[in-house]
Design a protein around this motif. Sequence first.
Motif, PDB file in Angstrom:
ATOM      1  N   ASP A   1       3.377 -29.959   1.149  1.00  0.00           N
ATOM      2  CA  ASP A   1       3.119 -29.172  -0.063  1.00  0.00           C
ATOM      3  C   ASP A   1       4.178 -29.350  -1.151  1.00  0.00           C
ATOM      4  N   SER A   2       5.322 -29.882  -0.790  1.00  0.00           N
ATOM      5  CA  SER A   2       6.373 -30.140  -1.777  1.00  0.00           C
ATOM      6  C   SER A   2       6.143 -31.464  -2.492  1.00  0.00           C
TER       7      SER A   2
ATOM      8  N   ASP B   1       9.958 -30.392   4.340  1.00  0.00           N
ATOM      9  CA  ASP B   1      10.467 -29.563   3.252  1.00  0.00           C
ATOM     10  C   ASP B   1       9.555 -28.384   2.931  1.00  0.00           C
ATOM     11  N   SER B   2       8.310 -28.454   3.361  1.00  0.00           N
ATOM     12  CA  SER B   2       7.352 -27.391   3.076  1.00  0.00           C
ATOM     13  C   SER B   2       6.220 -27.497   4.085  1.00  0.00           C
TER      14      SER B   2
END
Length: 321
Positions: free
Chosen positions: A228-229, A208-209
């Motif tokens: 990071d999410s 997702d990140s």
Amino acid sequence: MKMKALKLATLVFCATLFSLQVWADSVLTTIVVGNEPAGIVANPRLNKIYVALDADLKVAVINGETNQVSSTIPLAGHPLAVAVNILTDRIYSTSCDFGTGQCSVYVIDSRTDTIIANIPLPTIQGIGLQGIGVNPVTNRIYVSDGDNSRVYVIDGASNQQINQFPVPSPAGVAVNPKTNRIYVASVGAALFVFDGSNNSQIARVPMDSSTEQVATNFRLNRAYTTVDSNELGIVNGANQVVEKVPTEAFAHGVDVNLFNNKIYVANANSASVTIVDGKTNRVVQTLPIPANFPDGVTVNLVTGRTYITDFFSNIVIVLQD
């Protein structure tokens, strides 16, 4: 092939040496180590823990029995990431001069805590070397260079760089010694998987990140990457995401306790550790710790203790199970 099987059997033995009941973790103590502790790794055979001190240009050595720094090893540049080959008792530390852009990998004899080699790498000025991983079975070391979008391959026998392969903005690196798969985190919102026999890319696993750090559990054939999410991405041996486990803010460092399958995630912006059960892929504990910016994580497989660096202070936090 017999030698590789013997090495892998040794790893399995180390991972199953102690079969302990799973308890909740707690903070045992804190250890003053030096300025800006970043990467950290344990050598369980010698009960030593090695800490990269970014601001001090040193690697600190912690005695796992006394929880005291027993020595420090000066380097020429800033260390960030460290790794261990538990079969050769060698420690590998990145080192970068941010003025010149020259980076290298120091090889440390864990028995004597002395430098035995310094391996220069073809880096450029920038953020430096972000990750390092070791395959103890093949005796290969993998070092990520975010500025050049490369992962360098070092031969642990000759202490020479022997190859490199491209990865978009690589960060953390981890190895599954049983499958000889190399896992590389990337700013490009993915986890990359490579075949260690020929350095070819096997998969790009979307996340997702951006991904930060990676750890593996060869017993379960799983890879774990911090995202990071605010999550932990869990990837199986078929290179599929099997779970995205929520963490607290800025999941960064990660490591695995191979004998109880717990995964430890340092939440850099939350002063906490998310602890995940590797069998159920569920959070079993969110543990507050006395830290400003939890960064690196390592598990000592023999003692069962977990060590977490606090980059914005001068301490390492020790957890006990």
